[in-house]
Design an enzyme around this catalytic site. Structure first.
Site: not given
Length: 253
Positions: A17, A137
């Site tokens: 990330d 998500d």
């Protein structure tokens, strides 16, 4: 153990990330909780050396709508040889999608756009097929959008819409588990395999080699074509809970 040895392998996707040009990890996806782990190219190259087949590469600044790390993303994809990249973060229109596809990524993960712009997402799924995955998500059964800062609707309603559009793969993250090292949400994944025949990549909460073993047991679940085919592993690797090589061994590589 013999049964386990015959279970299909679980594909592991170590996560890189990126925020402000650096490899970071967040806790429960919240901006401001970043812990920095240095150069994303070095992080990805280290995973490749340990045997990764895939890397899950996320532009957090693009996901949060606060900037872009596009040049860093391209550098990781170009310089790290022998791995396929699943690219995610801020891909919300034709321009950002085309740039992502041209970067050399093997698969693009749509997030917020699939929730907020369903017609565009359906068109993209139709045009690019296997190259497109949709990230779901979730908190409970409510989807999270815009870098997990907004409600994105009901999971099962959106899943049915994506099924109708022909989505080829889902990346399912339990937001409450992500970056917490509290274990994956096995119940959610199990229910997903009953609701879609498409492959699922699990994300969020992996803390131990036992968690990877538990996810691998979901590989043959559901109908013959419905399975948890892979798992994204992030914080546990960066925190030294285990090495990627150890995890790959448990995953059946």
């Amino acid at each position: 153990m013999n049964d386990f040895a015959s279970t299909p392998e679980l594909v592991l996707l170590p996560a890189v990330d990126v925020a402000d040009g650096k490899a970071v990890r967040l806790t429960q996806g919240e901006a401001g909780t970043e812990t920095s782990y240095g150069d994303p190219v070095d992080a990805a190259a280290d995973f490749a050396r340990q045997g990764a087949q895939w890397i899950h590469l996320v532009d957090l600044d693009a996901a949060f709508g606060r900037g872009s790390n596009a040049s860093v993303m391209r550098k990781v994809i170009k310089q790290v040889k022998g791995v396929q990249v699943e690219l995610s973060g801020g891909i919300r229109d034709d321009r950002s999608l085309e740039a992502a596809l041209e970067s050399g990524a093997s698969r693009i993960n749509l997030g917020t756009a699939a929730l907020e712009n369903p017609e565009w997402a359906a068109d993209v799924i139709n045009r690019y097929g296997e190259a497109i995955a949709v990230g779901l998500d979730v908190r409970g059964t409510t989807l999270a959008a815009r870098g997990w800062t907004r409600d994105g609707g009901d999971l099962w309603t959106v899943l049915q819409r994506l099924e109708d559009a022909g989505c080829s793969r889902y990346v399912v993250t339990d937001v409450t588990k992500d970056g917490t090292l509290r274990g994956p949400n096995i119940e959610l994944l199990r229910e997903m395999t009953q609701r879609t025949p498409k492959p699922i990549v699990a994300s969020g909460g992996v803390a131990s080699l036992d968690d990877i073993a538990a996810l691998r047991e979901l590989v043959p679940l559901g109908t013959p074509s419905s399975l948890v085919e892979g798992a994204i592993v992030g914080k546990a690797l960066y925190a030294g809970q285990f090495t990627l090589a150890e995890a790959l061994d448990v995953a059946g590589h």
